[in-house]
Enzyme design. Sequence first.
Site, mmCIF file in Angstrom:
data_model
loop_
_atom_site.group_PDB
_atom_site.id
_atom_site.type_symbol
_atom_site.label_atom_id
_atom_site.label_comp_id
_atom_site.label_asym_id
_atom_site.label_seq_id
_atom_site.Cartn_x
_atom_site.Cartn_y
_atom_site.Cartn_z
ATOM 1 N N GLU A 198 -5.570 -6.854 3.739
ATOM 2 C CA GLU A 198 -4.091 -7.628 3.441
ATOM 3 C C GLU A 198 -2.666 -8.173 4.620
ATOM 4 O O GLU A 198 -2.184 -7.644 4.489
ATOM 5 C CB GLU A 198 -2.921 -7.101 2.121
ATOM 6 C CG GLU A 198 -3.669 -6.747 0.966
ATOM 7 C CD GLU A 198 -3.207 -6.162 -0.389
ATOM 8 O OE1 GLU A 198 -2.292 -5.756 -0.444
ATOM 9 O OE2 GLU A 198 -3.694 -5.860 -1.301
ATOM 10 N N GLU A 321 -10.179 -4.873 -4.803
ATOM 11 C CA GLU A 321 -8.430 -4.676 -5.845
ATOM 12 C C GLU A 321 -8.512 -5.574 -7.169
ATOM 13 O O GLU A 321 -7.995 -6.796 -6.793
ATOM 14 C CB GLU A 321 -7.084 -4.426 -4.624
ATOM 15 C CG GLU A 321 -8.225 -3.652 -3.456
ATOM 16 C CD GLU A 321 -6.352 -3.430 -2.823
ATOM 17 O OE1 GLU A 321 -5.433 -3.944 -3.332
ATOM 18 O OE2 GLU A 321 -6.494 -3.335 -1.249
#
Length: 518
Positions: A198, A321
């Site tokens: 991220e 994810e």
Amino acid sequence: MYRRIFFYSLMLIVAIYSQTTLGQTVTNVNISESDDAPIISRHIYGHFAEHLGRCIYEGFYVGENSTIPNSAGVRLDIIEALKELQIPNLRWPGGCFADTYHWMDGIGDLEKRPTIVNTWWGGVTEDNSFGTHNFLNLCEELGAEPYLSGNVGSGGVQELADWVQYTNFKGKSPMSDLRRENGRDEPWTVKYWGIGNEAWGCGGNMRPEYYADIYKKYVTFMSDADIEGGLYKIASGASNDDYNWTEVLMKNIPKNMLEGVALHHYSVIDWDAKGPDVDFDEQTYFNTMKESWLMEELIVKHTAIMDKYDEKKEVDLIVDEWGGWYEVAEGTNPGFLYQQNTMRDAMIAGMNLNIFNNHADRVKMANLAQTVNVLQAVILTEEEKMILTPTYHVMNMYKVHQDATLIPLSFDSPKYTLKEESLPALTISASKDEGEKTHISFTNIDANKAHTVSLDLNSLNIKNISGTVLSSDSLQDHNTFENPDKIAPKDFKDFKFKKGKLEVNIPPFSVIVLEGYK
């Protein structure tokens, strides 16, 4: 005249009835086998273990001195449960935690390891007793490929290059010598590496252009030498519908430096008001399903961008994810993300796995968040107790698709309608394994209605069918430590199979897997 009218009326009634079952419209599912259909990668059924709450400590890892039966400190019951799932890979150590983790703090003498404050998740102090050796040895025991997330946010290029050498180099070098000093002679040969996590957010709040340059810098110094086919390098990809992120990465990173691009999407209705984990109403459930259905749109649009720069589909989409995210269970630490797992989670799991299967030409890996005690966990623990969640059972039912050949399907789904909004009620995927067995998985997210589907299976040469279903009386139903088997798979027989024609009645909020064989 009256006889003729009666006859035509009767024929009309028969025609209408033939398209309904107890008032339900029958959905026709078309099967189109293809010689170039993709393989459903087993890695779509991957998992995720972050240093977050009670996932690692008090979850996987209880320590060698625990009274809970363990192997090198890892709970034996968890090991056996994950072996049953045949998990293909496990992602570690994060997540946001990855970009604060320095791997050398977790090797060597336990007494000399420094502590770390987990600033992302609860501000707790960890003693680094679970580190590289523990994780990679666990993966060996599970028969799962390790997927390591490298620290790009707070770690340097040399640190990541050294980790690659420590885990993979067979010859003599500073890092391989250090590995041997710490008790491991042969390398683990870790193939899958995430280059940060991220990067648009907790991994550094970077612009995509900046991250693309950072990515190229880091992978330049990661040695491929000791891995057959080279390292499989995964770029930190987009959050949800940030299509510009994918565009910039595909445009600026050469394909010979890139094996996969990540995508993160959670089924969360509102980051400021996620809704309860158990005591939710139907509107909240519907809104969660709407967010879960976005996965289809996200994959289609991100892969369309990838196709612009990679027509041969050499770069994979990695959904590392995904899952449901709600308010934490009442009375638990907000930073630990512990939530119960209800039939709503079974719907999320069944729907998303069907979507991934049907996009197997691009989606080559996915990682459910997370394995134990965090978010949409497959396992929950409480001291010595352990339970398997509805999500666990869905993944166990669907494991038959791993490395099987996709059978493309087409159909117009009936609608699940609430107030003024509607969603497709059904997701379906099918595959044929090496033993020529066909598996068809159905998920019906409709909270109120059963739906009937019809399939002509004559082209698949199927003579017999058996089935398994996961269902319950209430969407809010879940397994507890007092009643661990309230929700569990059962034999399913509510179908008709005659002369190659299959008709299946799919109950409300249920998951079904059928097996066809000669």
